[in-house]
Write a protein that holds these residues in place. Structure first.
Motif, PDB file in Angstrom:
ATOM      1  N   GLY A 197      43.541 -65.448   4.232  1.00 29.64           N
ATOM      2  CA  GLY A 197      42.883 -64.545   5.476  1.00 29.64           C
ATOM      3  C   GLY A 197      42.332 -65.563   6.099  1.00 29.64           C
ATOM      4  N   GLU A 198      41.760 -65.236   8.054  1.00 27.11           N
ATOM      5  CA  GLU A 198      41.486 -65.448   8.626  1.00 27.11           C
ATOM      6  C   GLU A 198      40.031 -65.338   9.181  1.00 27.11           C
ATOM      7  OE1 GLU A 198      44.752 -64.845  10.945  1.00 27.11           O
ATOM      8  OE2 GLU A 198      44.647 -66.739  11.770  1.00 27.11           O
ATOM      9  N   ARG A 199      38.826 -66.016   9.126  1.00 27.47           N
ATOM     10  CA  ARG A 199      37.660 -65.342   9.393  1.00 27.47           C
ATOM     11  C   ARG A 199      37.178 -66.185  10.897  1.00 27.47           C
ATOM     12  NH1 ARG A 199      33.408 -67.518   5.082  1.00 27.47           N
ATOM     13  NH2 ARG A 199      33.939 -65.621   4.058  1.00 27.47           N
ATOM     14  N   HIS A 243      30.985 -62.616  10.420  1.00 25.98           N
ATOM     15  CA  HIS A 243      32.554 -63.578  10.298  1.00 25.98           C
ATOM     16  C   HIS A 243      32.871 -61.815   9.806  1.00 25.98           C
ATOM     17  CE1 HIS A 243      29.144 -66.580  10.044  1.00 25.98           C
ATOM     18  NE2 HIS A 243      30.400 -67.075  10.152  1.00 25.98           N
ATOM     19  N   PRO A 244      33.564 -61.164  10.419  1.00 30.27           N
ATOM     20  CA  PRO A 244      35.006 -60.204   9.605  1.00 30.27           C
ATOM     21  C   PRO A 244      35.956 -61.094   9.595  1.00 30.27           C
ATOM     22  CG  PRO A 244      34.292 -60.544  12.559  1.00 30.27           C
ATOM     23  CD  PRO A 244      33.186 -61.195  11.967  1.00 30.27           C
ATOM     24  N   ILE A 260      47.592 -55.811   4.955  1.00 30.58           N
ATOM     25  CA  ILE A 260      46.287 -56.466   5.215  1.00 30.58           C
ATOM     26  C   ILE A 260      45.575 -55.569   5.673  1.00 30.58           C
ATOM     27  CG2 ILE A 260      46.643 -56.985   7.919  1.00 30.58           C
ATOM     28  CD1 ILE A 260      48.812 -58.390   6.450  1.00 30.58           C
ATOM     29  N   MET A 261      44.621 -56.493   5.303  1.00 35.40           N
ATOM     30  CA  MET A 261      43.081 -55.100   5.286  1.00 35.40           C
ATOM     31  C   MET A 261      42.290 -56.323   6.324  1.00 35.40           C
ATOM     32  SD  MET A 261      42.768 -52.841   2.962  1.00 35.40           S
ATOM     33  CE  MET A 261      41.163 -52.732   2.699  1.00 35.40           C
ATOM     34  N   SER A 262      41.107 -55.142   6.497  1.00 35.04           N
ATOM     35  CA  SER A 262      39.962 -56.282   7.314  1.00 35.04           C
ATOM     36  C   SER A 262      38.456 -56.163   6.910  1.00 35.04           C
ATOM     37  CB  SER A 262      40.059 -55.027   9.397  1.00 35.04           C
ATOM     38  OG  SER A 262      38.706 -55.278   9.653  1.00 35.04           O
ATOM     39  N   GLU A 263      38.016 -56.557   6.641  1.00 31.21           N
ATOM     40  CA  GLU A 263      37.092 -57.078   5.697  1.00 31.21           C
ATOM     41  C   GLU A 263      35.583 -56.905   7.104  1.00 31.21           C
ATOM     42  OE1 GLU A 263      36.188 -56.456   2.696  1.00 31.21           O
ATOM     43  OE2 GLU A 263      37.913 -56.025   2.526  1.00 31.21           O
ATOM     44  N   VAL A 264      34.912 -55.681   7.595  1.00 28.19           N
ATOM     45  CA  VAL A 264      33.978 -56.019   8.355  1.00 28.19           C
ATOM     46  C   VAL A 264      32.952 -56.997   8.680  1.00 28.19           C
ATOM     47  CG1 VAL A 264      34.943 -53.761   9.521  1.00 28.19           C
ATOM     48  CG2 VAL A 264      32.920 -53.679   7.794  1.00 28.19           C
ATOM     49  N   ALA A 265      32.213 -57.567   9.113  1.00 32.42           N
ATOM     50  CA  ALA A 265      30.697 -57.663   9.456  1.00 32.42           C
ATOM     51  C   ALA A 265      29.975 -57.139  10.179  1.00 32.42           C
ATOM     52  CB  ALA A 265      30.653 -59.012  10.106  1.00 32.42           C
ATOM     53  N   ILE A 266      28.642 -56.932   9.179  1.00 32.99           N
ATOM     54  CA  ILE A 266      27.657 -55.975   9.453  1.00 32.99           C
ATOM     55  C   ILE A 266      26.506 -56.535   9.429  1.00 32.99           C
ATOM     56  CG2 ILE A 266      26.891 -53.605   8.812  1.00 32.99           C
ATOM     57  CD1 ILE A 266      29.300 -52.631   7.988  1.00 32.99           C
ATOM     58  N   ASP A 267      25.695 -56.598  10.315  1.00 33.38           N
ATOM     59  CA  ASP A 267      23.959 -56.711  10.265  1.00 33.38           C
ATOM     60  C   ASP A 267      23.513 -55.622  10.573  1.00 33.38           C
ATOM     61  OD1 ASP A 267      22.202 -58.521  10.796  1.00 33.38           O
ATOM     62  OD2 ASP A 267      21.863 -57.864  13.228  1.00 33.38           O
ATOM     63  N   PRO A 268      22.791 -55.278   9.313  1.00 30.86           N
ATOM     64  CA  PRO A 268      22.581 -54.149   8.738  1.00 30.86           C
ATOM     65  C   PRO A 268      20.631 -54.005   8.905  1.00 30.86           C
ATOM     66  CG  PRO A 268      21.988 -55.600   6.989  1.00 30.86           C
ATOM     67  CD  PRO A 268      22.721 -56.483   7.977  1.00 30.86           C
TER      68      PRO A 268
END
Length: 675
Positions: A550-552, A568-569, A580-588
């Motif tokens: 992956g790429e971060r 860091h998505p 191919i999957m996208s892993e989202v980054a969340i600031d909750p």
């Protein structure tokens, strides 16, 4: 040999479910106590063999036994162990086995925790559950056997688990959802038993209510987990898509909500008995309909499990038999349980009825929107889709009515309330809610939103009505704590659940109104603005996972020049299948989320990014958890605690010793057990 043992265990469970369907039911009509009492051991045996079957399937996954077709299609030798185990329910066959395990678990729970029921009634309940279990186990064995082998040339490695499912949410969401979904079978069984015995009184409602609340709580949590999982895993920034498969689970929840409200009236006032029975049958029928839609290929969805028409024919036939038999029985026996008391329009009874009608209309709207494209397609009239605007329009209206009715109904008395008293009780929360609805939208955003004003007024109306009612009920006590100590768990459950409804309503409406979505081109070292926040891409690095590369990205988020978050998505490419999957980054946050999904690489220094600013989105799940918590609190009410029916127990023992003597006088005694 383990898969063969698993298959054999499933066959044993089928035979036990067949015995459970016939023997206790026959015993309830001819007075054979031993036959009726056999339901407990048969239920236990069925659960044990289904559990053995699913455990052995899990072992096959753990051992990478790719000679088993289901394992080969849903696992891979590089898959982390935790996902190998939960891959058991990652496909149609295994998820059906999990479904049956849940059903067997509910049946065993009824056996253990419903010993206070008259033996004949319990035998009928367990028998109905046995019939449902028999139908589903037979379905698995005939059309969806998870233990089929690939011989003589099995694959060297597996095809892998869908990357969407390689997430912690998948560990909890399906089991929780199935617990609720299948739990409606218990309510259905109680209702059929009530129709068979012609008995639907306050005692029946009291027996049934904890099971209804528990199933509803599990389904609420299951839907909440699914919504949260979709939010952070699918990368589209939403929490509900009105997908047909999502709708399939949502419809039983809507009917279940109507059912538990109506059941409260049936227990307290002996009203709406037929309507309560109908809701129980309707709710379980929707559970079966959802199974048909998800597993028959009738609907196209990313969630759909299977597209084999033969499976659809089996489930469709099963659904038809269950609904037809239930409705015939309902038509024949419902007049026996008809309510004979009345109520005033200005009463809690009337408003609970109104709320249940609102939820049934809501379920019908979802059902229409879900089935309409299917019907047109089957008739050869072309492919259409029913989208978000249709559902949003109707739900905005219906949930507004539900919110107003909830705030009024919960403060009213049973049977009748004077108009003057009602005005006194609702005046203060109504005025405060209107003030909040009028004032807050001007503080939240530069542009005043009337939709936000209405939403805030409705949500705060529900919450304030609960709080003012609590104060009213405790103000005449010697102290607040003494006053609160006199209130029942059912009352507290209602208060907590309704506050949760108000919070959830605020979260849904305000997130929809104030959501800010931007698609940005971010270049390394060059900040960009979206709304009142600044985003800077500072790095994109390669990462390696157990079964993917992956790429971060590293994105700094600033407000007024000050760093408030570093996110860091990721974008991942899985070895098997090349998905191919996208892993989202969340600031909750309690008041807002910052949500970033990494898009395509545009050139050597630039990437596309999807950025969301999500106000109060967590209130949606926070409120839903409150609703489920309210249901659980209500179950702890001392009225629902188990009481032993010594007469029945003794009767069974004496009957066994006497070689099955005539038991009818003993049964008659058992029916008078405490309510």
């Amino acid at each position: 040999m383990l898969p063969e043992y698993g298959h054999l265990a499933l066959i044993m469970a089928l035979l036990l479910s067949l015995c459970l369907s016939i023997i206790p039911m026959a015993g309830s009509y001819n007075g054979k106590l031993v036959w009726m009492a056999s339901a407990r051991s048969l239920s236990t045996g069925m659960f044990v063999f289904v559990a053995i079957s699913i455990v052995l399937l899990g072992v096959s996954f753990y051992q990478d036994d790719f000679t088993v077709a289901y394992v080969a299609n849903h696992s891979n030798s590089l898959l982390p162990v935790v996902y190998k185990i939960c891959a058991v329910w990652g496909g149609h066959e295994g998820s059906m086995l999990l479904w049956v395990l849940m059903l067997a678990g509910w049946t065993l729970a009824v056996t253990i925790f419903s010993r206070e029921l008259p033996l004949d009634f319990q035998a009928r309940v367990l028998s109905v559950l046995g019939m449902v279990s028999f139908g589903f186990i037979l379905f698995i064995l005939l059309t969806s056997n998870p233990f089929d082998r690939i011989l003589p040339l099995p694959p060297v490695d597996g095809a892998d688990l869908n990357p969407f499912l390689q997430d912690p949410g998948f560990i909890f969401h399906p089991p929780m959802l199935y617990m609720g979904y299948v739990g409606f079978a218990v309510i259905f069984a109680f209702s059929i038993a009530a129709l068979l015995s012609g008995r639907l009184d306050s005692a029946w409602a009291r027996w049934c209510r904890p099971w209804g609340n528990l199933a509803w709580c599990f389904l609420t949590l299951g839907l909440t987990l699914g919504s949260w999982w979709a939010y952070y895993e699918l990368g589209w920034g939403g929490w509900w898509f009105w997908d047909p498969v999502e709708n399939a689970a949502f419809m039983p929840w809507l009917v279940g909500t109507a059912f538990i409200h109506n059941l409260a009236v049936s227990e307290k006032r002996g009203l709406f008995k037929n309507w309560t029975l109908f809701l129980a049958i309707f709710g379980f029928s929707l559970s079966l309909l959802g199974t048909l839609l998800v597993r028959s290929g009738l609907l196209t969805s990313v969630h759909a499990f299977a597209s084999d028409p033969s499976r659809g024919v089996f489930i469709g036939a099963f659904l038809f038999i269950v609904i037809l038999a239930s409705l015939i029985l309902f038509a024949m026996r419902a007049p026996l349980v008809k309510s004979k008391t009345g109520f005033a329009l200005l009463s809690r009874d009337a408003f609970l009825l109104l709320n249940s009608v609102v939820f049934i209309v809501s379920a019908s709207i979802v059902l229409l929107g879900t089935l309409y494209p299917v019907v047109l397609l089957l008739l050869g009239l072309g492919a259409v889709s029913v989208g978000e605007p249709y559902f949003n329009i109707f739900f905005s209206i219906l949930m507004s009515i539900a919110a107003i009715a909830t705030g009024i109904g919960m403060v009213l008395n049973w049977k009748k309330t004077e108009a003057k008293r009602m005005r006194d009780w609702v005046k203060s929360p109504a005025l405060y809610a209107l003030w909040l609805g009028t004032a807050l939208p001007g503080m939240i955003a530069d542009e005043y939103s009337w939709a936000a004003a209405v939403s805030i007024a409705l949500g705060s109306w529900v919450i304030l009505s609960c709080l003012f009612d609590l104060v009213r009920k405790t103000r005449n006590a010697a102290s607040v704590w003494i006053g609160m100590g006199k209130l029942t768990a059912t009352y507290y459950g209602m208060i907590v659940a309704h506050i949760g409804f108000g919070i959830c309503l605020l979260g849904v409406c305000l997130d929809t109104i104030y959501d800010d979505q931007r698609d940005l081109r971010l270049e390394l070292g060059k900040p960009a603005f979206a709304g009142h926040l600044e985003y800077e891409l500072v790095d994109v690095s390669r990462v390696r996972g157990p079964n993917y590369n992956g790429e971060r990205a590293e994105v700094i988020v600033r407000k007024d020049g000050e760093t408030i978050s570093i996110l860091h998505p990721e974008k991942r490419a899985y070895f098997s299948g090349g998905n191919i999957m996208s892993e989202v980054a969340i600031d909750p946050g309690f008041f807002y989320d910052i949500y970033i999904a990494l898009g395509e690489k545009l050139d050597n220094t630039s990437w596309s990014m999807r950025i969301h600013y999500k106000p109060v989105v967590r209130w949606i799940w926070f409120g839903a958890v409150f609703m489920a918590l309210g249901g659980l609190i209500a179950i702890t009410d001392k009225r629902y605690k188990r009481k032993k029916t010594v007469a029945v127990k003794n009767a069974v023992g004496e009957d066994a010793k006497a070689g099955d003597a005539d038991a009818k006088p003993i049964l008659a005694t058992a029916k008078q057990q405490p309510e």
